[in-house]
Structure formats: C-alpha cells, structure tokens
Design a protein around this motif. Structure first.
Motif, PDB file in Angstrom:
ATOM      1  N   PRO A  62      -9.772  -2.437 -14.452  1.00 28.73           N
ATOM      2  CA  PRO A  62     -11.077  -2.752 -14.774  1.00 28.73           C
ATOM      3  C   PRO A  62     -12.144  -2.864 -13.734  1.00 28.73           C
ATOM      4  CG  PRO A  62      -9.279  -4.188 -14.701  1.00 28.73           C
ATOM      5  CD  PRO A  62      -8.546  -2.708 -13.527  1.00 28.73           C
ATOM      6  N   GLU A  63     -12.886  -2.699 -14.975  1.00 25.00           N
ATOM      7  CA  GLU A  63     -14.201  -3.274 -14.780  1.00 25.00           C
ATOM      8  C   GLU A  63     -14.752  -4.250 -12.768  1.00 25.00           C
ATOM      9  OE1 GLU A  63     -19.330  -3.403 -15.315  1.00 25.00           O
ATOM     10  OE2 GLU A  63     -17.512  -3.689 -16.938  1.00 25.00           O
ATOM     11  N   GLY A  64     -15.078  -3.461 -11.940  1.00 22.79           N
ATOM     12  CA  GLY A  64     -15.151  -4.607 -10.478  1.00 22.79           C
ATOM     13  C   GLY A  64     -14.010  -4.329  -9.389  1.00 22.79           C
ATOM     14  N   HIS A  65     -13.208  -3.323  -9.769  1.00 23.60           N
ATOM     15  CA  HIS A  65     -12.292  -3.413  -8.654  1.00 23.60           C
ATOM     16  C   HIS A  65     -12.135  -2.031  -8.304  1.00 23.60           C
ATOM     17  CE1 HIS A  65      -9.654  -7.192  -9.492  1.00 23.60           C
ATOM     18  NE2 HIS A  65     -10.680  -6.720 -10.672  1.00 23.60           N
ATOM     19  N   GLU A  66     -11.568  -2.068  -6.883  1.00 23.07           N
ATOM     20  CA  GLU A  66     -11.502  -0.417  -6.168  1.00 23.07           C
ATOM     21  C   GLU A  66     -10.365   0.628  -6.502  1.00 23.07           C
ATOM     22  OE1 GLU A  66     -14.786   0.304  -3.314  1.00 23.07           O
ATOM     23  OE2 GLU A  66     -16.071  -0.298  -5.002  1.00 23.07           O
ATOM     24  N   VAL A  67     -10.495   1.662  -7.389  1.00 25.08           N
ATOM     25  CA  VAL A  67      -9.217   2.081  -6.850  1.00 25.08           C
ATOM     26  C   VAL A  67      -8.811   2.355  -5.222  1.00 25.08           C
ATOM     27  CG1 VAL A  67      -7.546   3.690  -6.650  1.00 25.08           C
ATOM     28  CG2 VAL A  67      -8.796   3.615  -8.696  1.00 25.08           C
ATOM     29  N   ALA A  68      -7.847   1.955  -4.716  1.00 26.27           N
ATOM     30  CA  ALA A  68      -7.599   2.286  -3.211  1.00 26.27           C
ATOM     31  C   ALA A  68      -7.493   3.368  -2.492  1.00 26.27           C
ATOM     32  CB  ALA A  68      -6.185   1.521  -2.572  1.00 26.27           C
ATOM     33  N   ARG A  69      -7.909   3.329  -1.254  1.00 24.07           N
ATOM     34  CA  ARG A  69      -8.110   4.979  -0.814  1.00 24.07           C
ATOM     35  C   ARG A  69      -6.879   5.830  -0.949  1.00 24.07           C
ATOM     36  NH1 ARG A  69     -11.339   6.504   5.239  1.00 24.07           N
ATOM     37  NH2 ARG A  69     -12.019   7.980   4.286  1.00 24.07           N
ATOM     38  N   ASN A  70      -5.604   4.681  -0.012  1.00 23.24           N
ATOM     39  CA  ASN A  70      -4.494   5.824  -0.581  1.00 23.24           C
ATOM     40  C   ASN A  70      -3.199   4.752  -1.345  1.00 23.24           C
ATOM     41  OD1 ASN A  70      -4.898   8.059   0.979  1.00 23.24           O
ATOM     42  ND2 ASN A  70      -5.233   6.725   2.636  1.00 23.24           N
ATOM     43  N   PRO A  71      -3.415   5.369  -2.365  1.00 21.42           N
ATOM     44  CA  PRO A  71      -2.543   4.297  -3.369  1.00 21.42           C
ATOM     45  C   PRO A  71      -1.477   4.193  -2.722  1.00 21.42           C
ATOM     46  CG  PRO A  71      -3.001   4.871  -4.346  1.00 21.42           C
ATOM     47  CD  PRO A  71      -4.504   5.501  -3.069  1.00 21.42           C
ATOM     48  N   GLY A  72      -1.082   5.110  -3.010  1.00 19.85           N
ATOM     49  CA  GLY A  72       0.222   5.366  -2.685  1.00 19.85           C
ATOM     50  C   GLY A  72       1.019   4.972  -1.214  1.00 19.85           C
ATOM     51  N   ALA A  73      -0.005   4.561  -0.695  1.00 25.14           N
ATOM     52  CA  ALA A  73       0.722   4.352   1.231  1.00 25.14           C
ATOM     53  C   ALA A  73       0.568   3.177   0.548  1.00 25.14           C
ATOM     54  CB  ALA A  73      -0.764   4.552   1.927  1.00 25.14           C
ATOM     55  N   THR A  74       0.563   1.780   0.108  1.00 20.86           N
ATOM     56  CA  THR A  74       0.857   0.793  -0.554  1.00 20.86           C
ATOM     57  C   THR A  74       2.317   0.091  -0.508  1.00 20.86           C
ATOM     58  OG1 THR A  74       0.301   0.837  -2.866  1.00 20.86           O
ATOM     59  CG2 THR A  74      -1.703  -0.224  -1.149  1.00 20.86           C
ATOM     60  N   ALA A  75       3.012   1.338  -1.036  1.00 22.53           N
ATOM     61  CA  ALA A  75       4.837   0.813  -1.483  1.00 22.53           C
ATOM     62  C   ALA A  75       5.258   0.622   0.538  1.00 22.53           C
ATOM     63  CB  ALA A  75       5.103   1.177  -2.333  1.00 22.53           C
ATOM     64  N   ARG A  76       5.043   0.113   1.178  1.00 18.27           N
ATOM     65  CA  ARG A  76       5.631   0.397   2.432  1.00 18.27           C
ATOM     66  C   ARG A  76       7.036   1.255   2.496  1.00 18.27           C
ATOM     67  NH1 ARG A  76       2.373  -4.220   6.118  1.00 18.27           N
ATOM     68  NH2 ARG A  76       0.447  -3.943   5.313  1.00 18.27           N
ATOM     69  N   PHE A  77       7.422   0.893   2.493  1.00 21.33           N
ATOM     70  CA  PHE A  77       9.258   0.853   1.926  1.00 21.33           C
ATOM     71  C   PHE A  77       9.491   2.181   1.329  1.00 21.33           C
ATOM     72  CE2 PHE A  77      13.489   1.000   0.848  1.00 21.33           C
ATOM     73  CZ  PHE A  77      14.362   0.760   2.168  1.00 21.33           C
ATOM     74  N   ALA A  78       8.836   2.799   0.121  1.00 19.10           N
ATOM     75  CA  ALA A  78       9.035   3.751  -0.080  1.00 19.10           C
ATOM     76  C   ALA A  78       8.432   4.747   0.774  1.00 19.10           C
ATOM     77  CB  ALA A  78       7.899   3.949  -1.406  1.00 19.10           C
ATOM     78  N   LEU A  79       6.680   4.527   1.477  1.00 18.29           N
ATOM     79  CA  LEU A  79       6.670   5.526   2.189  1.00 18.29           C
ATOM     80  C   LEU A  79       6.854   5.459   3.719  1.00 18.29           C
ATOM     81  CD1 LEU A  79       3.769   7.485   3.463  1.00 18.29           C
ATOM     82  CD2 LEU A  79       3.050   4.720   4.182  1.00 18.29           C
ATOM     83  N   PHE A  80       7.747   4.788   3.820  1.00 20.18           N
ATOM     84  CA  PHE A  80       9.324   4.998   5.352  1.00 20.18           C
ATOM     85  C   PHE A  80      10.196   5.833   4.815  1.00 20.18           C
ATOM     86  CE2 PHE A  80      12.993   4.206   7.334  1.00 20.18           C
ATOM     87  CZ  PHE A  80      13.563   4.246   8.581  1.00 20.18           C
ATOM     88  N   GLY A  81      10.497   5.772   3.732  1.00 20.53           N
ATOM     89  CA  GLY A  81      12.015   6.863   3.057  1.00 20.53           C
ATOM     90  C   GLY A  81      10.788   8.630   2.658  1.00 20.53           C
ATOM     91  N   GLU A  82       9.673   7.920   2.678  1.00 22.79           N
ATOM     92  CA  GLU A  82       9.280   9.362   2.266  1.00 22.79           C
ATOM     93  C   GLU A  82       9.689  10.246   3.538  1.00 22.79           C
ATOM     94  OE1 GLU A  82       8.312  12.224  -1.134  1.00 22.79           O
ATOM     95  OE2 GLU A  82       9.172   9.400  -1.091  1.00 22.79           O
ATOM     96  N   VAL A  83       8.351   9.378   4.726  1.00 25.74           N
ATOM     97  CA  VAL A  83       8.700  10.236   6.064  1.00 25.74           C
ATOM     98  C   VAL A  83       9.545  11.007   6.739  1.00 25.74           C
ATOM     99  CG1 VAL A  83       8.219   9.435   8.326  1.00 25.74           C
ATOM    100  CG2 VAL A  83       6.733   8.755   6.454  1.00 25.74           C
TER     101      VAL A  83
END
Length: 222
Positions: free
Chosen positions: A27-48
């Motif tokens: 929505p207007e007024g909200h910016e997409v995070a720079r690295n949105p996939g990294a916000t899921a920390r457990f998933a990021l750990f598994g991907e690493v």
C-alpha cells in the motif's frame, strides 16, 4: 457467517508485514524492505546450510571452489531479495561460472600450495630470514582468499571471470573495511573447519552469506 472487517490498526500491521516480506501489493506509504527474504530468519538459516552443503559437495575437487562460491552467493542474494531461489538456479549459475572458474580455481590452488610450502620451509629453519618469509606467506594466503571470495561476489554471466578479476583490486581498495570483514570470515571458516571438519558445511554457507551481505551493508556517510 461473514468475517468482521479488519480494523484500521490491523490493516496497518498487515500492510507492514507485506512490505517487510516483499509479498503482495504494498500500500501507499509503505516501502518494500531492502532484503525482504532475509526477514524470515529461520528460513534464512536453513538456506545458508543448504548453500553450504551444495558448495561443499561441488568444491570437493578444490578447483571448483570459486564457481561454487559464485553460485552460492548469487543464490543467497536471490533468496534475500525474495526472488526465485530453487536449487536448480544454483546449478544454472554453476554451469555458467564453471568454465572460467576452473582456471581461477587452478591458479588459486597452485598459489596456495606454493605459499604453504614457503611457510613450512620458513618454519623449518633451512631458509635465511624465515620469519619474514613466513609473514609474506601468510599475507599471500590472505590475499589469495580475498581475491577468490571478492571475485566470486562480483562475477556475473555478462562480465565473465576475466573482467571480474580485473575489477577485484579496485573493489577491495574502495572498501577496506569490507575487505577486513571478508578476511575475518575466511579466518573464522578455516578455524571452525580445523576444529571440527563437518562444520565446513556451515562455515562455507556463512562465508557465502557474508560475501553477499558485506557489499550491501549500511555505511556511514562522510
């Protein structure tokens, strides 16, 4: 039974979650995070860990390490950007990076073996100026590791390895703090692997993650 309409605060929280995750319309007024996939920390750990396993298996011949690092770094970069990051994309990058990467890997392996031999001879006492030669050997190993890791980070199919290698010294000189971070990562990976060999999977995964994250880290403006 019809669901009650969401409150304004609930809609605000939902919009914030969508912006952070990079999923759905923002929505207007909200910016997409720079690295949105990294916000899921457990998933990021598994991907690493997955990337570390893939790099480990592909790098068993040693000369394939630069190409494997390149594929792993690009894979984690796509995952952090919430883009397609299946295992097949890793192997697609690997196939593209492998031809020139084999040459880089061979040169790196030969240079490493020569430097390790110099260090061993310097410690044996057979050579005059042993401490100086040993210091030069360790500096050469650090430089080799930095060049390989930075080149793997910069490589693109369009540029190729030759242009990437030429651009690597400029990239290191432009970000000395980043080079120090990468060198610390390499030392950490070597020490962890030396302590317990199976940890090489996590060490290589963390190395790829650091190589992906260091160039895009927030920096203070002059």
């Amino acid at each position: 039974m019809a669901r009650p309409p969401m409150s304004a605060r609930a809609e605000e929280r939902a919009a914030k979650r969508e912006a952070l995750s990079g999923a759905g319309p923002t929505p207007e007024g909200h910016e997409v995070a720079r690295n949105p996939g990294a916000t899921a920390r457990f998933a990021l750990f598994g991907e690493v860990l997955l990337v570390g396993l893939l790099i480990t298996v592909v790098s068993l011949p040693l000369v394939t390490l630069p190409a494997a690092l390149t594929a792993g770094i690009r894979h984690l970069r796509r995952f952090a950007s919430a883009e397609e990051s299946h295992a097949r994309t890793f192997f697609r990058d690997l196939r593209r990076a492998l031809p020139g990467g084999l040459v880089v890997g061979l040169i790196a392996v030969v240079a490493t073996l020569v430097l390790l031999l110099d260090i061993d001879l310097a410690r044996s006492g057979f050579l005059p100026g042993g401490p100086v030669i040993e210091a030069v050997g360790w500096a050469g190993l650090a430089a080799t590791a930095l060049v390989v890791l930075t080149s793997a980070t910069l490589w693109t199919p369009e540029a190729g390895w030759r242009a990437t290698i030429r651009a690597t010294p400029r990239a290191l000189a432009a970000d000395p703090a980043g080079a120090a971070y990468l060198l610390a990562t390499v030392v950490f990976a070597v020490v962890v692997t030396w302590v317990l060999l199976p940890l090489v999977v996590a060490a290589l995964g963390c190395t790829a993650l650091a190589a992906m994250a260091v160039p895009v880290r927030p920096r203070r403006r002059a």
